[in-house]
Design a protein around this motif. Sequence first.
Motif, PDB file in Angstrom:
ATOM      1  N   GLY A   1       0.854  -1.182   0.000  1.00  0.00           N
ATOM      2  CA  GLY A   1       0.000   0.000   0.000  1.00  0.00           C
ATOM      3  C   GLY A   1       0.887   1.227   0.000  1.00  0.00           C
ATOM      4  N   LEU A   2       0.679   2.121  -0.967  1.00  0.00           N
ATOM      5  CA  LEU A   2       1.526   3.299  -1.145  1.00  0.00           C
ATOM      6  C   LEU A   2       0.712   4.540  -0.804  1.00  0.00           C
ATOM      7  CD1 LEU A   2       3.002   2.274  -4.628  1.00  0.00           C
ATOM      8  CD2 LEU A   2       3.770   1.559  -2.376  1.00  0.00           C
TER       9      LEU A   2
ATOM     10  N   ARG B   1      -1.196   3.628  -5.921  1.00  0.00           N
ATOM     11  CA  ARG B   1      -1.618   3.541  -4.522  1.00  0.00           C
ATOM     12  C   ARG B   1      -1.619   2.103  -4.001  1.00  0.00           C
ATOM     13  NH1 ARG B   1      -3.427   8.591  -3.381  1.00  0.00           N
ATOM     14  NH2 ARG B   1      -3.975   9.857  -5.185  1.00  0.00           N
ATOM     15  N   HIS B   2      -1.646   1.145  -4.889  1.00  0.00           N
ATOM     16  CA  HIS B   2      -1.606  -0.252  -4.462  1.00  0.00           C
ATOM     17  C   HIS B   2      -0.946  -1.074  -5.556  1.00  0.00           C
ATOM     18  CE1 HIS B   2      -2.791  -3.893  -2.346  1.00  0.00           C
ATOM     19  NE2 HIS B   2      -3.146  -4.384  -3.516  1.00  0.00           N
ATOM     20  N   MET B   3      -0.127  -2.007  -5.132  1.00  0.00           N
ATOM     21  CA  MET B   3       0.526  -2.894  -6.105  1.00  0.00           C
ATOM     22  C   MET B   3       0.687  -4.279  -5.494  1.00  0.00           C
ATOM     23  SD  MET B   3       4.579  -2.558  -5.889  1.00  0.00           S
ATOM     24  CE  MET B   3       4.496  -4.300  -6.265  1.00  0.00           C
ATOM     25  N   GLU B   4       0.698  -5.264  -6.350  1.00  0.00           N
ATOM     26  CA  GLU B   4       0.934  -6.644  -5.949  1.00  0.00           C
ATOM     27  C   GLU B   4       1.897  -7.277  -6.937  1.00  0.00           C
ATOM     28  OE1 GLU B   4      -2.633  -8.845  -5.668  1.00  0.00           O
ATOM     29  OE2 GLU B   4      -3.423  -7.730  -3.944  1.00  0.00           O
TER      30      GLU B   4
ATOM     31  N   LYS C   1      -2.675  -0.486  -9.112  1.00  0.00           N
ATOM     32  CA  LYS C   1      -3.838   0.396  -9.243  1.00  0.00           C
ATOM     33  C   LYS C   1      -3.488   1.790  -8.753  1.00  0.00           C
ATOM     34  CE  LYS C   1      -7.682  -2.884  -8.887  1.00  0.00           C
ATOM     35  NZ  LYS C   1      -8.933  -3.214  -8.159  1.00  0.00           N
ATOM     36  N   SER C   2      -4.133   2.778  -9.352  1.00  0.00           N
ATOM     37  CA  SER C   2      -3.905   4.157  -8.930  1.00  0.00           C
ATOM     38  C   SER C   2      -5.221   4.836  -8.581  1.00  0.00           C
ATOM     39  CB  SER C   2      -3.212   4.950 -10.035  1.00  0.00           C
ATOM     40  OG  SER C   2      -4.028   5.031 -11.177  1.00  0.00           O
TER      41      SER C   2
END
Length: 555
Positions: A488-489, A542-545, A554-555
Amino acid sequence: MALSVPGYSPSFKKPPETLRLRRKRVRSHGTATSPNPEPRRAALAAGLHLRPFPASTSRGNGTPTRRNPFARLDNRPLAAPETPDAPPSEQLETLNPVSASWPTNGLLWEEKFSEPPTTTELSKTPSVSFSETDIPSSDGTELPVDWSIKTRLLFTSSQPFTWADHLKAHEEAQGLVQHCRATEVTLPQRIQDPRLSTELRCAFQQSLIYWLHPSLPWLPLFPRIGADRKMAGKTSPWSNDETLQHTLMSDWSVSFTSLYNLLKTKVCPYFYVCTYQFTVLFRATGFAGSDVITAILSPTTRGLRESMRNEGIEFSLPLIKETVHTKKASGTSSGHEEEQAVSDEDEEESFSWLEEMGVQDKIKKPDILSIKLRKEKHEVLMDHRPESVVLVKGINTFTLLNFLINCKSLVATSGPQAGLPPTLLSPVAFRGATMQMLKARSVNVKTQTLSGYRDQFSLEISGPVMPHSLHCMIMLLQSSQDGSFSAGLYTHEPTAVFNICPSVDKVLDKETIHKELANCGLHPKTVDQLIQIPLLGKSSIRHMEMNDYIYNWKS
């Protein structure tokens, strides 16, 4: 003194008295499960607020169940239980809530947004759509370049992060040396036992380092926008001392000039200037697909833009220009966007068709003053918004440097930040800079699943995480976590708009750019990512896997 709680008698003092009254009421009414409704009807008719009847549950012997006098006296709802079907990463994020993690697309970036917005504030701001079509996402072996500054990273994995804890003295020293000498570290795709990998731990130490000016350990120098509350009450001996303020600004000007000279010679890849009102990103030639030095300011105001014009600084408004092209291509636009795109040429074109029909004398045109007032209104409307982002290119960046050094509004004149120079952030050392470390800690928690509980490991990084640090950490985790982890960014929102795509005059040769940037202090793979043309626009990742070494974001 007794507390006045709606629905309860103000004479309530002690639990024993309540229990005595309950026993007396049960004896007088026998085994009735509800009190006489007549007094309640009279009270309701008089407009009094009453609590509901107690539940009609009873024991096996017919005696009604007494109400617990120590139960909650308010009507607040209980916390909802955790959903076992939620992904482990989402459950873990609930353990580490962030107060400023709501989307702020289209919102004003002001000091009041250091707190969650109230209902009144939300009603005044444009609505934000969260449909899947509005959230860019993709997958692949590489992430898109993200030029925003992250305030916090939360990595989660099914494998532990114990290798990131308690670095030994020689590992910490080696990491510092590797950073100062810009040593290139290449790890294998998979590390068998990360805890025993000294190379991994030294590289992790190396990725946490950044450089800061000024350095005041008792003050949080990032973020600066909306930081008045965090700085309130802190000691600031320069706030009322003009001589000390002049000394701080003089020292800051030397450091700022040093950074720009390093950037011009391609020894520094990029750096940030963080003021209490706006943030500036300077990038060296070759980054973001540009063949010249670029600088991006956001958010800006009409007064700042007018001052830049008066100083002879040529700049563009990329998002406004993009809106104009979109409007011409589609033939439609929203009211707000159309107002922002109005110019003197548009005003002239809007009346040209009247001359063709020969009725221009019968139609009253708006006078020059009305047109000027209307244009000023449109410029003010985009102030403090992402649309106000300014792009400066080439030699104009040097003029911008001199403008910022001499700009009186660069430093606050009142409040907790009064007299404090802007914060300079850089991935490499510069004159007057202080070496700083991002904070890292690992946590092991139990997460609930359909089959029970399982271990979920997390690694939290906090501080001003710049693009190169984010990319280096992801490369390290790719090797240490077997190519499977999620993150989570948390973005510093005013910097998300730095991902706009600047106008590219010509396509640059990657091999030539790599040779020119060989001494910029970054890993070659990080350079290869940062020279990409930005694709995220006003948003950020904002989220990466990562699953089986494949990214999904995803942004």
